[in-house]
Design a protein around this motif. Structure first.
Motif, short mmCIF file in Angstrom:
data_model
loop_
_atom_site.label_atom_id
_atom_site.label_comp_id
_atom_site.label_asym_id
_atom_site.label_seq_id
_atom_site.Cartn_x
_atom_site.Cartn_y
_atom_site.Cartn_z
N GLU A 56 0.56 -1.18 0.12
CA GLU A 56 -0.01 -0.06 0.07
C GLU A 56 0.70 1.32 0.05
OE1 GLU A 56 -2.73 -0.48 3.18
OE2 GLU A 56 -3.81 -2.28 2.10
N GLY A 57 0.61 2.27 -0.80
CA GLY A 57 1.30 3.43 -0.91
C GLY A 57 2.38 3.52 -2.16
N ASP A 58 2.78 2.27 -2.46
CA ASP A 58 3.38 2.20 -3.72
C ASP A 58 2.93 2.81 -4.89
OD1 ASP A 58 5.26 0.71 -2.23
OD2 ASP A 58 4.90 -1.21 -3.45
N VAL A 59 3.92 3.27 -5.82
CA VAL A 59 3.56 4.06 -7.07
C VAL A 59 4.22 3.05 -8.12
CG1 VAL A 59 3.87 5.88 -8.72
CG2 VAL A 59 3.59 6.34 -6.24
N ILE A 60 3.12 2.39 -8.78
CA ILE A 60 3.60 1.70 -10.05
C ILE A 60 3.71 1.99 -11.30
CG2 ILE A 60 3.17 -0.60 -8.55
CD1 ILE A 60 0.40 -0.93 -9.84
N GLN A 61 4.37 1.56 -12.18
CA GLN A 61 4.37 1.96 -13.98
C GLN A 61 3.78 0.87 -14.45
OE1 GLN A 61 5.71 4.91 -14.58
NE2 GLN A 61 6.03 5.27 -12.23
N GLU A 62 3.20 1.18 -15.61
CA GLU A 62 2.54 0.20 -16.52
C GLU A 62 3.59 -1.03 -16.75
OE1 GLU A 62 0.93 0.12 -21.25
OE2 GLU A 62 1.13 2.05 -20.38
N GLY A 63 2.97 -2.19 -16.88
CA GLY A 63 3.98 -3.38 -16.75
C GLY A 63 4.51 -3.95 -15.57
N ASP A 64 4.41 -2.99 -14.47
CA ASP A 64 5.07 -3.51 -13.24
C ASP A 64 4.23 -4.97 -12.73
OD1 ASP A 64 6.93 -1.54 -13.29
OD2 ASP A 64 6.12 -0.53 -11.64
N LEU A 65 5.17 -5.80 -12.22
CA LEU A 65 4.71 -6.83 -11.60
C LEU A 65 3.85 -6.55 -10.37
CD1 LEU A 65 4.47 -10.02 -11.81
CD2 LEU A 65 6.68 -10.08 -10.50
N ILE A 66 2.72 -7.02 -10.28
CA ILE A 66 1.95 -6.99 -8.99
C ILE A 66 1.75 -8.08 -8.20
CG2 ILE A 66 -0.43 -6.52 -8.17
CD1 ILE A 66 -0.81 -4.59 -10.43
N ALA A 67 1.63 -9.33 -8.87
CA ALA A 67 1.71 -10.53 -8.03
C ALA A 67 1.88 -11.74 -9.04
CB ALA A 67 0.39 -10.87 -7.29
#
Length: 70
Positions: A56-67
């Motif tokens: 929670e609170g992370d900034v993610i970019q398009e294509g980043d691995l979530i899970a």
């Protein structure tokens, strides 16, 4: 094994699952926030959450691995 990746730049607003949880297709994994909209990220396969790569609170970019679901 299925990788769940971000489809857009967003903030991780809420993490709904944790590693080791069993999920079904369509279950919400995390909720992203972008432009004041809440966007749920859904499991595309059933299985066990093997890896959770965001907090929670992370900034993610398009294509980043979530899970990773196994």
């Amino acid at each position: 094994m299925a990788e769940v990746r971000a489809e857009m730049v967003a903030n991780v607003w809420k993490v709904v699952v944790k590693e080791g949880d069993t999920v079904s297709e369509g279950d919400t994994l995390v909720i992203l926030e972008s432009m004041k909209m809440e966007i749920p990220v859904l499991a595309e396969d059933e299985g066990v959450v093997a890896q959770l790569k965001v907090a929670e609170g992370d900034v993610i970019q398009e294509g980043d691995l979530i899970a990773v679901i196994q």
